[in-house]
Design an enzyme around this catalytic site. Sequence first.
Site, PDB file in Angstrom:
ATOM      1  N   TYR A  10       6.217   1.383   0.340  1.00 10.79           N
ATOM      2  CA  TYR A  10       7.430   1.768   0.055  1.00 10.79           C
ATOM      3  C   TYR A  10       7.792   0.357  -0.712  1.00 10.79           C
ATOM      4  CZ  TYR A  10      12.029   3.387   0.040  1.00 10.79           C
ATOM      5  OH  TYR A  10      13.393   4.058  -0.218  1.00 10.79           O
ATOM      6  N   HIS A  61      17.938  -4.740  -0.841  1.00 13.25           N
ATOM      7  CA  HIS A  61      17.931  -4.052   0.647  1.00 13.25           C
ATOM      8  C   HIS A  61      16.608  -4.513   1.200  1.00 13.25           C
ATOM      9  CE1 HIS A  61      20.640  -0.327   0.060  1.00 13.25           C
ATOM     10  NE2 HIS A  61      21.193  -1.249  -0.150  1.00 13.25           N
ATOM     11  N   PRO A  85      10.132  12.885  -4.856  1.00  9.40           N
ATOM     12  CA  PRO A  85      11.067  11.709  -4.793  1.00  9.40           C
ATOM     13  C   PRO A  85      11.161  11.104  -3.464  1.00  9.40           C
ATOM     14  CG  PRO A  85      12.354  13.711  -5.058  1.00  9.40           C
ATOM     15  CD  PRO A  85      10.883  14.229  -5.023  1.00  9.40           C
ATOM     16  N   TYR A 114      16.695   8.156   5.768  1.00 10.01           N
ATOM     17  CA  TYR A 114      16.007   9.337   5.478  1.00 10.01           C
ATOM     18  C   TYR A 114      16.059  10.127   6.954  1.00 10.01           C
ATOM     19  CZ  TYR A 114      13.471   7.072   1.591  1.00 10.01           C
ATOM     20  OH  TYR A 114      13.344   6.353   0.296  1.00 10.01           O
ATOM     21  N   LYS A 133       9.136   6.968  -5.705  1.00  7.17           N
ATOM     22  CA  LYS A 133       7.823   6.310  -6.514  1.00  7.17           C
ATOM     23  C   LYS A 133       7.830   6.499  -8.046  1.00  7.17           C
ATOM     24  CE  LYS A 133       6.408   4.118  -3.285  1.00  7.17           C
ATOM     25  NZ  LYS A 133       6.656   2.793  -3.439  1.00  7.17           N
TER      26      LYS A 133
HETATM   27  C1  PHB Z   1      18.079   7.609  -4.731  1.00  8.23           C
HETATM   28  O1  PHB Z   1      18.853   6.543  -4.385  1.00  8.23           O
HETATM   29  O2  PHB Z   1      18.364   8.062  -5.834  1.00  8.23           O
HETATM   30  C2  PHB Z   1      16.883   7.715  -4.049  1.00  8.23           C
HETATM   31  C3  PHB Z   1      16.532   6.933  -2.932  1.00  8.23           C
HETATM   32  C4  PHB Z   1      15.214   7.068  -2.176  1.00  8.23           C
HETATM   33  C5  PHB Z   1      14.409   7.972  -2.557  1.00  8.23           C
HETATM   34  C6  PHB Z   1      14.805   8.863  -3.576  1.00  8.23           C
HETATM   35  C7  PHB Z   1      16.074   8.910  -4.309  1.00  8.23           C
HETATM   36  O3  PHB Z   1      13.420   8.464  -1.839  1.00  8.23           O
END
Ligand code: PHB
Length: 391
Positions: free
Chosen positions: A383, A72, A291, A200, A295
């Site tokens: 990130y 990505h 999460p 997000y 990280k």
């Molecule tokens: C996930 O794909 O499980 C995932 C992606 C981004 C995050 C947390 C979990 O910040």
Amino acid sequence: MRTQVGIVGAGPAGLLLSHLLHLHGIESVVLESHSRAYVEARIRAGVLEHPVEKLLNESGVGARMRELGLPHEGISLRTGGRDHRIDLKALTGQGIMVYSQHQIVRDLIARRLADGGDIRFDAAAVALCDVATDAPSIVYQKDGKQHRLDCDVIAGCDGFHGIARDTIPASVRQSFDREYPFGWLGILADVAPSSHEVVYASHDRGFALLSMRSPSVSRLYLQCEPEEDLAAWSDDRIWSELSTRLACDGFTLRDGPITQRGVTPMRSFVVEPMQYGRLFLVGDAAHIVPPTGAKGLNLAAADVAVLTRALTAWFRTGATEHLARYGETCLRRVWKAQRFSWWMTSLLHRFSSHTPFERRVQQAELDALFGSVAASTALAENYVGLPLILS
Ligand code: PHB
Ligand code: APR
């Protein structure tokens, strides 16, 4: 029985450490309390930082990641029904790799066993002994019998609920802890992701996250109570709430059969020091991040890189400098990731304790981020991942 490095835990930290030590000619034994099937099926994180993707490729365990992983170049932050894309590639020159943690565990186990590695499943460590001496050992239970593994060094890769951290005397260790007033209800669903990148969403009803595992499997989360009762959430209610929170002009959330669901509490945690005598804590045994910043797995890999460098120098030449500074080196990166994960969590979640003023400031923080290349670049740099070893 004796080995150079006794490793407690066959999660990403323990397995990657055993693999990298093997490449440097250092012998290890991995002790795992659960079965192979259990650890290979455990659904956890899914985003790899660029330095971790590079480490897996360079250490020869990246083939299935290159085949099945989803590279990505950006993520989106969604609020007020509008998307704000953070172009990771344009801002940092790097992207991320979406590849499930349980796949990494499978890849590492397969490679260790192919290389003749010693992984003992259904083997629970019950005590780490004499860690303050030059002759530590691990006492573990397997097949109803008690065994002892003598080591030169012990790596505590046994996660947040393991025994390694508490082996460091309470008088020596200091914990830093923050519990958040919410958790994440996470689902796996057999439906094509409704976005080609991770989204997000910050909504008045709460946070939501759209991620994925493959072109036909979606991974989604929604903010909930820390002790949310899953039984109160029918499939329809989950999809309806996700659709509301992820709503955006021109966007439709596809739903489908939910194959896994669970509630994860959210906390920030660090223990210092990360080492004591011949015991070295690695990954979740030493630190937990919310999460939101993706990280956890990446921090575990960074600890492994630092410990591999230190143990290689020590076993080969007797040099002790890197080993003596293992925890200090890891914690420089750990605390930067803790700050970023706390910031992303504070920015995007709904806090019932927020005053109207605090809610407005939170919204203004998002607006400031969207309007600033510098602020977006700072988010992107954290990130995609800082260098694995910060000198
Ligand atoms: C996930 O794909 O499980 C995932 C992606 C981004 C995050 C947390 C979990 O910040
Ligand atoms: N003896 C043997 N094994 C143990 C013991 C014990 N006493 N206690 C725990 N374990 C095992 C667990 O069964 C687990 O398989 O240690 C392993 C720890 O793995 P993780 O919890 O995955 O931790 P880590 O390897 O540090 O990986 C961190 O994984 O859990 C995610 O969110 C976390 O993404 C992060 C990453």
